[in-house]
Design an enzyme around this catalytic site. Structure first.
Site, PDB file in Angstrom:
ATOM      1  N   CYS A 131      90.654  41.492  78.314  1.00 47.42           N
ATOM      2  CA  CYS A 131      91.024  40.756  79.522  1.00 47.42           C
ATOM      3  C   CYS A 131      92.263  39.887  79.287  1.00 47.42           C
ATOM      4  CB  CYS A 131      89.821  39.953  80.028  1.00 47.42           C
ATOM      5  SG  CYS A 131      90.034  39.411  81.730  1.00 47.42           S
ATOM      6  N   HIS A 176      85.203  43.791  80.029  1.00 51.44           N
ATOM      7  CA  HIS A 176      84.629  42.927  78.985  1.00 51.44           C
ATOM      8  C   HIS A 176      83.473  43.624  78.266  1.00 51.44           C
ATOM      9  CE1 HIS A 176      86.420  38.875  79.711  1.00 51.44           C
ATOM     10  NE2 HIS A 176      86.660  39.377  80.908  1.00 51.44           N
ATOM     11  N   GLU A 217      82.069  42.769  75.539  1.00 51.90           N
ATOM     12  CA  GLU A 217      81.149  41.781  74.946  1.00 51.90           C
ATOM     13  C   GLU A 217      80.118  41.314  75.974  1.00 51.90           C
ATOM     14  OE1 GLU A 217      83.982  41.069  76.172  1.00 51.90           O
ATOM     15  OE2 GLU A 217      84.089  39.004  76.889  1.00 51.90           O
TER      16      GLU A 217
END
Lengths: 229, 270
Positions: B88, B223, B225
């Site tokens: 990002c 994302h 994660e």
């Protein structure tokens, strides 16, 4: 049907941290400290408002001023100031804070060489102490950065049209206006430096716009008068 | 084992969950502030630039961080083949450094511009589908052999400036041919998502992630994660991961669809 052409410049009443960051990055990290002496940032809009043949432009301007101050479309009066210049036929009228004051303050800052103080809050080397031997060699450029996206201008036009009870509004420009004070022996070189500072083509060249989706134009470049100390 | 360095620029906000995701994939991670000594960075097994708002997105996202001194070392590490993942805001920094796509050494030939969405603007978040592009990249090895959901993985996006775009006709042609395109947004049939919301930002050729010539760098807008554990996956997402989410409701700490990016990194540096 004729029209009024309006130029609206909006700026923060307090310190502009974006402009400070840009200045520190350019002067302290990118090596432009000797050339770039000052930097200011404004929101910039230019648009036309349609008026009927016999309509008094003064009344339309009053309507526009009311809308600008009562809505937050373009500025929030708690934190912003504005300068509005309107031209029509032979007429011209200005409202709001005079940009001349900002220019004088900027000139005074440059003459006082405040580089060290402005860099103190970030972990960068302060710009080198500047030596301005010939105060005639400072140019102030107005550089407008716009996005290559007409949709935002159309949306702004529709919004202002609805706020002005259906008057025809057409946006010509909306973007970020940067004032760059640059040290240069001549005007053409100053323009070259301003362009280089603006356009981010490599990591070590340019900052203010990414040419892959933004464009720019130099609206004006003029010599800057510094106060004598 | 050398550590994966997660670089904390002022204003990023995903560094801790990124460290957790790296550790969950079996690696050691260390958060390094942008103004710390660069010794650890020079010895890094890999570098991750996490999401957030470096320098408050002043001027434009990623622009100021890309001019920091630490970016010199990141640039140099990319040239040496060190794996570098930008998530990002990290992707925005990599684009602004010119590390990706890297067609011309050091040139900034891409931008991540404001999202282009019908009748709205600004920040947007949702789960999208990612599919492997034609460029080789070490971070997408986990896609090999994956056939579920037409070869796609779900992953969340959350950004305001995620539209990959270029002004160069040459770069555009090369991206269209799939060069440096590591991941793209896909629709439910696994085809490149050309329209909103499957393509959540109007990105050129539905590009979601761009790599460099050597394939050791990935600038990724979604994302991973935030999809590294099953408990992060929405129950109603459907498809393979929706089924897994429902079936394993008692074991939600097992790996989610985003773990693959970090597993691929682990495999590359092991």
């Amino acid at each position: 049907m004729s029209e009024i052409e309006a130029k609206l410049v909006v700026f923060l009443k307090d310190s502009d941290l974006v402009a400070s960051t840009a200045f520190i990055t350019l002067a302290g990290k990118m090596g432009y400290g000797e050339l770039l002496l000052g930097l200011k940032r404004f929101d910039y809009y230019r648009f036309t408002i349609g008026i009927a043949g016999r309509e008094d432009p003064g009344l339309v301007l009053e309507e526009l001023r009311k809308v600008l101050s009562s809505r937050s479309t373009f500025y929030n009066r708690n934190k912003h100031s504005y300068f509005l210049e309107c031209c029509w036929g032979d007429g011209k009228k200005c409202f709001g804070s005079d940009l001349k004051n900002i220019m004088e303050r900027m000139a005074s800052e440059i003459a006082g060489s405040p580089g060290k103080e402005s860099a103190a809050d970030l972990d960068v080397q302060p710009p080198p102490e500047r030596v301005i031997l010939n105060k005639d060699s400072i140019f102030l450029g107005e550089l407008l950065v716009t996005e290559s996206n007409p949709l935002s201008r159309e949306a702004l036009g529709r919004k202002l049209e609805s706020e002005l009870a259906g008057r025809r509004v057409h946006f010509l420009d909306d973007g970020v206006l940067w004032w760059l004070a640059v040290k240069s022996p001549e005007r053409s070189k100053a323009e070259e430096i301003m362009s280089e500072i603006a356009v981010s083509v490599r990591r070590d060249r340019g900052l203010l716009l990414n040419p892959n989706y933004q464009s720019y134009r130099l609206i004006s470049v003029k010599k800057m008068a510094l106060p004598l100390h | 084992m050398s550590k994966v360095i997660v670089v904390q620029f002022p204003g990023v906000n995903c560094e801790y969950e990124t460290v957790r995701a790296i550790e969950a994939a079996g690696m050691e991670a260390l958060i390094l502030k942008w103004n710390d000594s660069l010794v650890a960075l020079k010895q890094a097994a890999a570098i991750v630039l996490p999401g957030g708002f470096s320098y408050q997105d002043r001027i434009r996202a990623g622009a100021v961080a890309a001019k920091d001194g630490i970016a010199d070392e990141i640039y140099s590490a990319a040239s040496r083949g060190v794996p570098i993942l930008g998530i990002c805001n990290g992707a925005q920094i990599l684009v602004e450094t010119g590390i990706v796509p890297g067609f011309e050494e050091g040139a900034i030939s891409l931008a991540l511009s404001p999202n282009r969405m019908p009748d709205r603007s600004g920040y947007y978040c949702r789960w999208i589908r990612l599919k492997k592009g034609s460029a080789d990249c070490l971070f997408t090895a986990f896609f090999d052999g994956w056939g579920e959901d037409h070869g796609t993985y779900p992953c969340p996006v959350a950004h305001a400036e995620g539209q990959f775009i270029t002004a160069s006709k040459e770069v555009r042609a090369r991206l269209e041919a799939g060069e440096r395109v590591a991941l793209y947004y896909a629709d439910a049939r696994g085809l490149a998502a050309r329209s909103f919301p499957e393509n959540p930002n109007g990105s050129l050729f539905a590009i979601a992630g761009v790599t460099n010539g050597a394939g050791n760098v990935l600038a990724l807008m979604p994302h991973p994660e935030r999809a590294s554990w099953l408990f992060q996956v929405p129950g109603g997402i459907g498809g393979f991961w929706g089924r897994v989410r429902l079936e394993r409701s008692g074991a939600l700490h097992s790996a989610g669809p985003g773990r693959g990016i970090f597993d691929s990194l682990h495999q590359a540096i092991a």
